[in-house]
Design a protein around this motif. Structure first.
Motif, PDB file in Angstrom:
ATOM      1  N   LYS A  49      -7.958   2.288 -10.123  1.00 33.93           N
ATOM      2  CA  LYS A  49      -6.938   1.313 -10.545  1.00 33.93           C
ATOM      3  C   LYS A  49      -5.567   1.982 -10.703  1.00 33.93           C
ATOM      4  O   LYS A  49      -4.548   1.430 -10.276  1.00 33.93           O
ATOM      5  N   HIS A  92     -11.830  -5.013  -2.796  1.00 37.58           N
ATOM      6  CA  HIS A  92     -10.720  -5.245  -3.723  1.00 37.58           C
ATOM      7  C   HIS A  92      -9.386  -5.210  -2.979  1.00 37.58           C
ATOM      8  O   HIS A  92      -8.476  -6.017  -3.226  1.00 37.58           O
ATOM      9  N   GLU A 137      -6.611  -8.159  -2.320  1.00 35.61           N
ATOM     10  CA  GLU A 137      -5.198  -7.954  -2.661  1.00 35.61           C
ATOM     11  C   GLU A 137      -4.297  -8.216  -1.444  1.00 35.61           C
ATOM     12  O   GLU A 137      -3.254  -8.861  -1.558  1.00 35.61           O
TER      13      GLU A 137
END
Ligand code: SAM
Length: 230
Positions: free
Chosen positions: A142, A176, A180
């Motif tokens: 992250k 992910h 995005e």
């Protein structure tokens, strides 16, 4: 060359060292033939791109070509088209040069530089029929997401260098990142997602890439996304 070195401190890549003697030799001996050397933003010689812009050849761009195997493959399959590859790492450039030389592939130009800087700081004298971003570094942690190359600003840079009927092809094996990217591109009014790629007359099918193979070994799902200008 960035006009302002402070302007972009977060990069989508890290410096990598290792380069083999054969790659080094290829860089010394072959790069001048294939490279577009970047000098200052207003004095760079883009004549290699200009000659294609004034021809009837289709022209494709791959950003972050890694070891170059996809680019070499597509260029060998489409000898009537022209291909430009941008890659920041010299080892990958050296590896591609060796392959281009061995297979006598002559329709490729290489820019050994940060693609974001190239698209942001230089006026390329050409627009592309297709732009490929295949398995960009996913930066899975992250705290590293900010390093991902696909951002709203990057999408705008891409929109500037696509032909009206051209396309932007992104593939990733990180769910992910795929989510995005879809969000960013959805919010970018310049682009529409292509729901039926068969309708694209100039579409070149991409080969399986080195990073894709790794993703498949890890049982990651592959997402292919193709966008056109709205
Ligand atoms: C994960 S690898 C994928 C390589 C290749 N496309 C494949 O699928 O096998 C991502 C590549 O993008 C390159 N890259 C990352 N950021 C870049 C940038 N800003 N400009 C040019 N190349 C970049 C990296 O050096 C690396 O080779």
């Amino acid at each position: 060359m960035s006009k302002d070195p402070e302007r972009r401190s977060v990069r989508s890549y890290v410096k990598r060292g290792k380069i083999t003697p054969a790659q080094l030799r290829a860089l010394e001996e072959l790069l001048p033939t294939y490279a577009i050397e970047l000098s200052s933003t207003d004095s760079t010689d883009f004549s290699k791109l200009q000659s294609v812009a004034h021809s009837s050849h289709s022209h494709y761009l791959e950003i972050g070509f890694g070891n170059g195997s996809s680019l070499a493959y597509m260029a060998s399959q489409y000898p009537g088209a022209r291909f430009t590859g941008i890659e920041v790492h010299r080892s990958g450039v050296g590896r591609l040069l060796i392959e281009l030389d061995k297979k006598e592939i002559g329709n490729v130009q290489i820019i050994n530089h940060d693609a974001v800087e190239v698209l942001r700081d230089y006026q390329l004298p050409i627009k592309f029929d297709g732009i490929y971003l295949l398995f960009p570094d996913p930066w899975p942690k992250k705290r590293h997401h900010k390093r991902r190359i696909v951002t709203p600003e990057f999408a705008l840079l891409i929109a500037n260098v696509i032909k009206p009927d051209g396309y932007f092809y992104i593939a990733t094996d990180y769910q992910h990142y795929a989510d995005e990217i879809q969000l960013i591109m959805h919010e970018c009014p310049q682009f529409n997602l292509v729901s039926n790629p068969q309708t694209l007359p100039n579409l070149i099918k991409r080969p399986e890439t080195k990073y894709e193979k790794r993703g498949l070994r890890l049982e990651h799902k592959i997402t292919d996304l193709i966008y056109q200008l709205a």
